[in-house]
Scaffold this motif. Sequence first.
Motif, PDB file in Angstrom:
ATOM      1  N   ASP A 645      54.365  11.078  36.254  1.00 22.45           N
ATOM      2  CA  ASP A 645      54.541  12.020  35.150  1.00 22.45           C
ATOM      3  C   ASP A 645      53.607  11.723  33.983  1.00 22.45           C
ATOM      4  O   ASP A 645      53.194  12.631  33.272  1.00 22.45           O
ATOM      5  CB  ASP A 645      55.995  11.975  34.656  1.00 22.45           C
ATOM      6  CG  ASP A 645      56.938  12.646  35.654  1.00 22.45           C
ATOM      7  OD1 ASP A 645      56.528  13.672  36.212  1.00 22.45           O
ATOM      8  OD2 ASP A 645      58.052  12.139  35.880  1.00 22.45           O
ATOM      9  N   GLN A 688      57.546  14.278  29.975  1.00 19.21           N
ATOM     10  CA  GLN A 688      56.819  13.276  30.764  1.00 19.21           C
ATOM     11  C   GLN A 688      56.888  11.904  30.086  1.00 19.21           C
ATOM     12  O   GLN A 688      57.023  10.883  30.754  1.00 19.21           O
ATOM     13  CB  GLN A 688      55.361  13.709  30.923  1.00 19.21           C
ATOM     14  CG  GLN A 688      55.224  14.972  31.766  1.00 19.21           C
ATOM     15  CD  GLN A 688      53.851  15.594  31.676  1.00 19.21           C
ATOM     16  OE1 GLN A 688      53.054  15.224  30.826  1.00 19.21           O
ATOM     17  NE2 GLN A 688      53.572  16.548  32.541  1.00 19.21           N
ATOM     18  N   MET A 778      58.262   7.617  39.381  1.00 18.94           N
ATOM     19  CA  MET A 778      58.984   8.793  39.886  1.00 18.94           C
ATOM     20  C   MET A 778      59.405   8.664  41.344  1.00 18.94           C
ATOM     21  O   MET A 778      60.046   9.552  41.882  1.00 18.94           O
ATOM     22  CB  MET A 778      58.134  10.050  39.693  1.00 18.94           C
ATOM     23  CG  MET A 778      56.682   9.994  40.136  1.00 18.94           C
ATOM     24  SD  MET A 778      56.388   9.841  41.914  1.00 18.94           S
ATOM     25  CE  MET A 778      57.010  11.441  42.445  1.00 18.94           C
ATOM     26  N   HIS A 841      61.967  11.726  37.314  1.00 19.07           N
ATOM     27  CA  HIS A 841      60.859  12.676  37.453  1.00 19.07           C
ATOM     28  C   HIS A 841      61.217  13.916  36.662  1.00 19.07           C
ATOM     29  O   HIS A 841      62.362  14.358  36.684  1.00 19.07           O
ATOM     30  CB  HIS A 841      60.692  13.011  38.942  1.00 19.07           C
ATOM     31  CG  HIS A 841      59.360  13.627  39.291  1.00 19.07           C
ATOM     32  ND1 HIS A 841      58.260  13.623  38.464  1.00 19.07           N
ATOM     33  CD2 HIS A 841      58.964  14.290  40.424  1.00 19.07           C
ATOM     34  CE1 HIS A 841      57.247  14.244  39.071  1.00 19.07           C
ATOM     35  NE2 HIS A 841      57.649  14.652  40.251  1.00 19.07           N
ATOM     36  N   ASP A 842      60.251  14.464  35.945  1.00 18.13           N
ATOM     37  CA  ASP A 842      60.587  15.675  35.187  1.00 18.13           C
ATOM     38  C   ASP A 842      60.454  16.897  36.080  1.00 18.13           C
ATOM     39  O   ASP A 842      59.679  16.918  37.027  1.00 18.13           O
ATOM     40  CB  ASP A 842      59.729  15.785  33.923  1.00 18.13           C
ATOM     41  CG  ASP A 842      58.407  16.477  34.165  1.00 18.13           C
ATOM     42  OD1 ASP A 842      57.649  15.999  35.032  1.00 18.13           O
ATOM     43  OD2 ASP A 842      58.132  17.492  33.507  1.00 18.13           O
ATOM     44  N   CYS A 843      61.273  17.937  35.804  1.00 17.78           N
ATOM     45  CA  CYS A 843      61.207  19.165  36.591  1.00 17.78           C
ATOM     46  C   CYS A 843      60.219  20.092  35.911  1.00 17.78           C
ATOM     47  O   CYS A 843      60.432  20.495  34.769  1.00 17.78           O
ATOM     48  CB  CYS A 843      62.568  19.841  36.654  1.00 17.78           C
ATOM     49  SG  CYS A 843      63.835  18.823  37.416  1.00 17.78           S
ATOM     50  N   SER A 844      59.131  20.408  36.604  1.00 13.34           N
ATOM     51  CA  SER A 844      58.175  21.347  36.013  1.00 13.34           C
ATOM     52  C   SER A 844      57.772  22.363  37.069  1.00 13.34           C
ATOM     53  O   SER A 844      58.656  23.016  37.632  1.00 13.34           O
ATOM     54  CB  SER A 844      56.990  20.593  35.420  1.00 13.34           C
ATOM     55  OG  SER A 844      56.361  19.799  36.387  1.00 13.34           O
ATOM     56  N   ALA A 851      60.488  18.728  42.446  1.00 17.06           N
ATOM     57  CA  ALA A 851      60.626  17.391  41.852  1.00 17.06           C
ATOM     58  C   ALA A 851      61.341  16.441  42.811  1.00 17.06           C
ATOM     59  O   ALA A 851      60.927  15.287  43.000  1.00 17.06           O
ATOM     60  CB  ALA A 851      61.366  17.477  40.526  1.00 17.06           C
ATOM     61  N   GLU A 854      59.102  15.528  45.825  1.00 22.65           N
ATOM     62  CA  GLU A 854      58.067  14.558  45.454  1.00 22.65           C
ATOM     63  C   GLU A 854      58.662  13.154  45.311  1.00 22.65           C
ATOM     64  O   GLU A 854      58.086  12.156  45.730  1.00 22.65           O
ATOM     65  CB  GLU A 854      57.406  14.979  44.136  1.00 22.65           C
ATOM     66  CG  GLU A 854      56.505  16.210  44.290  1.00 22.65           C
ATOM     67  CD  GLU A 854      55.982  16.766  42.954  1.00 22.65           C
ATOM     68  OE1 GLU A 854      55.060  17.574  42.993  1.00 22.65           O
ATOM     69  OE2 GLU A 854      56.520  16.395  41.882  1.00 22.65           O
TER      70      GLU A 854
END
Lengths: 952, 269
Positions: A645, A688, A778, A841-844, A851, A854
Amino acid sequence: MIWRVEVKEKAGFYDAMGQSVKKDIHDLGLGKKVKEVKYVQVYLLEGDLEDRNIKDICENLLIDPVTQDYSYDGNVSDEKCYKAVEVAYNPGVMDPVEDSALKAILDLGVEGIRTVRTAKKYLIKGSLSHGEIRSIAEKILYNKVIQHLVTGKSGIAPEPPPYKFQLNHFNIINASNKALERISKEGQLFMSLDEMRAVKQYFKKLGRNPTDCELETIAQTWSEHCKHKTFRGLIEYDGKIIDNLLKNTVMKATKELAKPWCVSVFKDNSGIIRFDDKYDVCFKVETHNHPSALEPYGGAGTGIGGVIRDPLGTGMGAKPIINTDVFCFGLPDHPYNRLPKGAIHPKRIMKGVVAGVRDYGNRMGIPTSNGAVLFDEDFVGNPLVFCGNVGILPKNTAFKKANKGDLVVVVGGRTGRDGIHGATFSSGELTHESETVSGSCVQIGNPIQEKKVTDTILQARDLGLYTAITDCGAGGLSSAVGEMGEELGAEVHLDKVPLKYKGLRHDEIWISEAQERMVISVDPKKIGKLKSVFENENVEATVIGRFTGDKHLRLFYEGDLVCDMAMKFIHDGVPNVKRKAVWKKPVFKEPRIREKKDYAKDLLNLMSMPNVASKEWIIRQYDHEVQGGSVLKPLQGKHEDGPGDACITRPRLDSKKGIILSCGINIDYGKIDPYWMAASSIDEALRQVTAVGGNIEKAAILDNFCWGNCNKPDRLGGLVRASQACYDMAKVYGVPFISGKDSLNNEYAMGHKTISIPPTLLISCITVMDDTAKAVTMDAKKAGNAIYLIGLTRDEMGGSQYYKMLGYTGNSIPKVDPLYAKSLMKALNKTIEKGIIASCHDCSDGGMAVALAEMAFAGDLGMDIALKAPIPEDQECLRDHVLLFSESNSRFVAEVKDEKKFLAAMRGVPVWKLGKVTPGRTFSVRGGGGREIISTDIDKLKAAWKRPFKDM
Amino acid sequence: MVKVIVIRTAGTNCDRETAFAFHLAGAETELVHINQLVRGDKNMNDYHILAIPGGFTYGDDIASGKILANELKYKLEQDLERFIRDGKLIIGICNGFQVLVKAGLLPNLSGDFQEIEATLTLNDSAKFEDRWVYLKKGSRGQGPGSRKDKCVWTKGINGVMKLPVAHGEGKFIPRTDKVLRQLKKSGLIVFEYVDENGRRKGYPHNPNGSVEAIAGICDPTGRIFGLMPHPERHVARIQHPSWTRSNKDGSGDGLAIFQSGVSFAKKYL
């Protein structure tokens, strides 16, 4: 006499360059027709050289005796059944190899050498027509902006004749409006009628006409690129007048937040914040879009080269320590026959830009550790190339002041005709004629020159040998000296400026944007010591004038006065622009989505969307670890290929303290509403930071607005909205802006039509982290650990990757509630610091499902997820595809080591248990109805994610 | 105190972290510009260890390491000869390895530095790549002395080591089969690229296509050592790409190389 030397691989040795070109030809669709490609390096050596000298030079320098052969004169390698294509630089274009080769030949003791030129020759075997060869050459092997095909006998262009001084005056004090407009256009000044009239007014008072040099100085200083007239002008919007948009939004937030650790903001070449009790750090991000559209390699290389000089020219000079890069390109599979006239294919732009950043950044010894790459068809003629650099400087060196009587010293590269009119050119639109009209704006960088300048500047700084410093960027010396001498006034003798070759006019010397130059002000008593610091490491430092104290800018050429204007007029004389702005929410078609039984295929396809897919191909070409401070690298996980991130770097190898860099950018949201696009970009950058263990209370951000033509009210309306979002968000998050930049004419004109880029705001974020050993990555760590979703999911699918995949934009853009987001991020930060989180992990792009996928494959572990779970109070009942793929902001997925502690630490924050990490390779998701809606394995997910950019 | 001279010039990039690694290993370090040596302001013979760090000296123009190699060869030949004759230590990392090979200092089977016996050339992928690799020590060869490690920089190092590579021209090619045979026979192959289990594999484990997966070699005295991977970038555990999956404390694999060199110099020089 000129000797022609050709160097190529011996038979039996792998010709990696030739193979790489062959692959490019294959990608053009001509693969079947090409049997073999050989690469030949050509050197042209000129001087009083004899046969034995040439042999000496070849055998002891130019060839690798193990793998290569050479031939010279007559003995050229045009073997039968090969078609030869030879590419050389245009006269006046810098080729760094020539400098090094000349030095090395002199090192050999060969004194007769005068000039070295290089060329590249490709020998192609196959059943290709003449037209196909030409097409290969144009599409892959050369760019006419800087290079040409060598036909017939190769030679060395004679040096241009010396310049015969001639001072031109422009007749403007009696000129009509029409004539003023003509003068601006013909001189490529890009000045408006209002501005030309202000100039006319000023010179009318002086009772004379301006010289060429004076008019050029004004055009450079007043350009949109240097002056930011749109942001600082008057804007009529929504029935009100905004006087200086920047001051009323972005800068206002910083002022009101008044963070004590902000050392210098919006003043210098980059923004400075406190690092520890001995050092400060500074950060700047620039764009180099138009040069990269015309010549991707040179444009991007000089983009990174230029932004490195910003920290170097900040305060008393900062040591550059980290690079960032963010690119937006057209689609890599854009059909060749639908390319706008004059535009370079997006794939070639991408490869050229990546190579340009790679070759410059790596040679400078600066890690390129953070970035992003995004694709949209509207970037086809006008890519975006953002380059950033972080520097570190000792505390108490953040400010500078030139003194009356100080000498003006130019340091580094020589001045050439390269990069004339860059500042004004970038303030206009691109057209298919740009490459011919503005080709001289494009340059090739020389990173080793810049490295030498950096090494020596920092020594001179530590010895206290100069009083102020700035970089030669857009506008060249005119901007650098103009800026430094704004309060004092300066005189410069243009004939003293060292030149690459003869023939430059006095005004060209003044505005040339030749790379790798810095300007410093030096106390005359220290000039001897200063010059020896530079000479010791083969860097030129030349006195070209002095700071006078009379508040005038006076330029001379061989004693003749060629410019004499008041600094006040140059800097404050530009008339305020008044523009209209309107904004109306566009309406896009809304897809109707039927719930599916199985989403595995959708998820796999989403993993291969160009914005989501792995960028490992690019990342690995950058040295992201040089200088030794890398703590979190861009690629993470068991097999070091998961998408991190944010990156973390320790600038001091003996300290645990570090810097987190992250970036937020959302090209698809900008089409729907620039306000929420900007808000989402800020949220993303801060997410992030939080995800890797950073505290947003120590974060500072940078804005880079890239917009279409803001003379058009609807484009400007979007810009106003985005700026307002910057204020609203920064204020509530408590995160100050410290620097920024805008690039406002990103449109590609084709006849009467133009393609505008989507309104794009890049938010770059720098955060100081006290203990980098508390960082989190992550990748899933251990089977059995629980997986939680943190933050609320809403039905906000507008602009999502899922909609894009289905061919829609939609309207329901993700929004941001900064008060809620801030408390959530702070709680998560505390939880991470307690060591309860194993991975986060950020959700983007692609939402929660991407996410989680990954996270799973980066950890080489499976996952068992159930969407049926307790729903936070204000949550509506959501359909499966929304839960999976909505890109609602302020959300994270986290792997939790101890659920009890986690729930206690996160009290008051909406969290939702999704399932757990499993030991196998199965990635399984049960939907809201309890049935399994995704069952696939992590290897498939990873393969889909890696496929698009695997073999570029 | 063991004194280390870290040579730098235009385009040297890894000088500070290399000096820091020697500092951690207990040596005193000094960064010296090549011009200072050429002018005679400094003399390499005042130091015990000479380090040529990574980077892109002179832009890697013409061929990586070539121009600095020639500078050493043509301008500092006598100093260098004395340094080597005195049995002092030299390490070349990445670009420094390229310099040593192209100056004829490695492998120097002929013993007179006049012969270029190998090269490091463009990666098979034709581009720069940054990735972590596994390394294993090469075999000790045959004949007298083969019971001990030849290279003084890697004594006591065992098992598989993990270090980053970051280069575009790291493909090791011996000039002839005879050179390769001699490298093997004399135990001069210090490191080979392997997988995590110590087995030789293709790309990306062998990141550049090096012959026999050769990652680093030494000269017949074992005192001159060059390698493409960067030990100075892995002196602390926190530099490891997946330290968050195991352990954050302690030193990195690369530190042992600097410690080994410094402790040899301390004992014998």
